[in-house]
Design a protein around this motif. Structure first.
Motif, PDB file in Angstrom:
ATOM      1  N   VAL A   1     -10.922  -1.458   1.832  1.00  0.00           N
ATOM      2  CA  VAL A   1      -9.876  -2.337   1.296  1.00  0.00           C
ATOM      3  C   VAL A   1      -8.530  -1.613   1.297  1.00  0.00           C
ATOM      4  O   VAL A   1      -7.504  -2.192   1.669  1.00  0.00           O
ATOM      5  CB  VAL A   1     -10.247  -2.845  -0.122  1.00  0.00           C
ATOM      6  N   LEU A   2      -8.528  -0.353   0.911  1.00  0.00           N
ATOM      7  CA  LEU A   2      -7.286   0.423   0.937  1.00  0.00           C
ATOM      8  C   LEU A   2      -6.768   0.541   2.378  1.00  0.00           C
ATOM      9  O   LEU A   2      -5.576   0.356   2.637  1.00  0.00           O
ATOM     10  CB  LEU A   2      -7.502   1.810   0.333  1.00  0.00           C
ATOM     11  N   ALA A   3      -7.675   0.792   3.327  1.00  0.00           N
ATOM     12  CA  ALA A   3      -7.269   0.949   4.727  1.00  0.00           C
ATOM     13  C   ALA A   3      -6.707  -0.351   5.300  1.00  0.00           C
ATOM     14  O   ALA A   3      -5.668  -0.338   5.970  1.00  0.00           O
ATOM     15  CB  ALA A   3      -8.457   1.430   5.568  1.00  0.00           C
ATOM     16  N   VAL A   4      -7.362  -1.485   5.048  1.00  0.00           N
ATOM     17  CA  VAL A   4      -6.867  -2.747   5.605  1.00  0.00           C
ATOM     18  C   VAL A   4      -5.551  -3.152   4.929  1.00  0.00           C
ATOM     19  O   VAL A   4      -4.679  -3.740   5.562  1.00  0.00           O
ATOM     20  CB  VAL A   4      -7.926  -3.873   5.520  1.00  0.00           C
ATOM     21  N   THR A   5      -5.381  -2.795   3.661  1.00  0.00           N
ATOM     22  CA  THR A   5      -4.111  -3.068   2.984  1.00  0.00           C
ATOM     23  C   THR A   5      -3.003  -2.241   3.616  1.00  0.00           C
ATOM     24  O   THR A   5      -1.901  -2.743   3.862  1.00  0.00           O
ATOM     25  CB  THR A   5      -4.219  -2.757   1.482  1.00  0.00           C
ATOM     26  N   TRP A   6      -3.285  -0.991   3.889  1.00  0.00           N
ATOM     27  CA  TRP A   6      -2.317  -0.088   4.522  1.00  0.00           C
ATOM     28  C   TRP A   6      -1.912  -0.629   5.887  1.00  0.00           C
ATOM     29  O   TRP A   6      -0.730  -0.689   6.220  1.00  0.00           O
ATOM     30  CB  TRP A   6      -2.980   1.288   4.675  1.00  0.00           C
ATOM     31  N   ARG A   7      -2.921  -1.047   6.698  1.00  0.00           N
ATOM     32  CA  ARG A   7      -2.635  -1.584   8.027  1.00  0.00           C
ATOM     33  C   ARG A   7      -1.878  -2.908   7.943  1.00  0.00           C
ATOM     34  O   ARG A   7      -1.010  -3.190   8.775  1.00  0.00           O
ATOM     35  CB  ARG A   7      -3.931  -1.769   8.827  1.00  0.00           C
ATOM     36  N   ARG A   8      -2.179  -3.722   6.936  1.00  0.00           N
ATOM     37  CA  ARG A   8      -1.459  -4.997   6.772  1.00  0.00           C
ATOM     38  C   ARG A   8       0.005  -4.727   6.456  1.00  0.00           C
ATOM     39  O   ARG A   8       0.901  -5.407   6.961  1.00  0.00           O
ATOM     40  CB  ARG A   8      -2.114  -5.820   5.654  1.00  0.00           C
ATOM     41  N   LEU A   9       0.278  -3.739   5.615  1.00  0.00           N
ATOM     42  CA  LEU A   9       1.663  -3.378   5.312  1.00  0.00           C
ATOM     43  C   LEU A   9       2.373  -2.869   6.564  1.00  0.00           C
ATOM     44  O   LEU A   9       3.545  -3.170   6.773  1.00  0.00           O
ATOM     45  CB  LEU A   9       1.712  -2.355   4.176  1.00  0.00           C
ATOM     46  N   HIS A  10       1.658  -2.116   7.410  1.00  0.00           N
ATOM     47  CA  HIS A  10       2.251  -1.672   8.673  1.00  0.00           C
ATOM     48  C   HIS A  10       2.653  -2.873   9.520  1.00  0.00           C
ATOM     49  O   HIS A  10       3.707  -2.867  10.156  1.00  0.00           O
ATOM     50  CB  HIS A  10       1.267  -0.824   9.478  1.00  0.00           C
ATOM     51  N   HIS A  11       1.820  -3.900   9.529  1.00  0.00           N
ATOM     52  CA  HIS A  11       2.111  -5.081  10.354  1.00  0.00           C
ATOM     53  C   HIS A  11       3.336  -5.842   9.846  1.00  0.00           C
ATOM     54  O   HIS A  11       4.004  -6.516  10.624  1.00  0.00           O
ATOM     55  CB  HIS A  11       0.895  -6.003  10.402  1.00  0.00           C
ATOM     56  N   THR A  12       3.637  -5.726   8.569  1.00  0.00           N
ATOM     57  CA  THR A  12       4.836  -6.386   8.037  1.00  0.00           C
ATOM     58  C   THR A  12       6.066  -5.504   8.186  1.00  0.00           C
ATOM     59  O   THR A  12       7.141  -5.856   7.692  1.00  0.00           O
ATOM     60  CB  THR A  12       4.669  -6.765   6.547  1.00  0.00           C
TER      61      THR A  12
END
Length: 140
Positions: free
Chosen positions: A96-107
């Motif tokens: 969950v932490l990793a996908v949140t981090w990657r989602r923030l990168h996408h924004t």
């Protein structure tokens, strides 16, 4: 009638816009410890939905089968369903932490924006807003 086109997936470090549920969950598991790359909204929200609803599903299943409708909060583990929910929570913390981090990168933001959760109420609200923002438009 035409046959449905097969879904072609981008590489794991690239976002997959409008990813179906099962593909988003598979990519969530395959990228469980990857903090590089980007994740689309679908790749983020489908796993978050499943992770968030899992304790409720376990509680409903427990209530229907045993009649025990006490809430499962994970503070004291005395039954098997509580142990399952706590184990699931521990297993999914890193993904969950990793996908949140990657989602923030996408924004277009650093993954460090995740630490907004430590600001009471407003930080969490602001983080949810950031996670809901669309990523950059890609020409096809």
């Amino acid at each position: 009638m035409t046959a449905p086109r097969p879904v072609t997936e981008p590489p794991l470090d690239a976002p997959f816009p409008r990813a179906p549920l099962l593909i988003a969950l598979r990519r969530f598991c395959q990228n469980y410890a990857s903090f590089r790359g980007r994740a689309s909204r679908a790749e983020f929200w489908w796993p978050i939905l499943v992770v968030g609803l899992f304790p409720t599903a376990v509680q409903v299943l427990t209530g229907v089968t045993t009649g025990d409708w006490r809430p499962i909060d994970g503070t004291v583990v005395t039954t098997l369903p509580e142990a399952i929910v706590v184990a699931f929570g521990l297993v999914t913390i890193l993904p969950v932490l990793a996908v949140t981090w990657r989602r923030l990168h996408h924004t277009g933001r650093s993954g460090a924006w995740f630490f907004l959760i430590f600001l009471p109420v407003l930080g969490i609200i602001w983080l949810v807003v950031l996670l809901a923002l669309p990523g950059p438009r890609v020409e096809r």
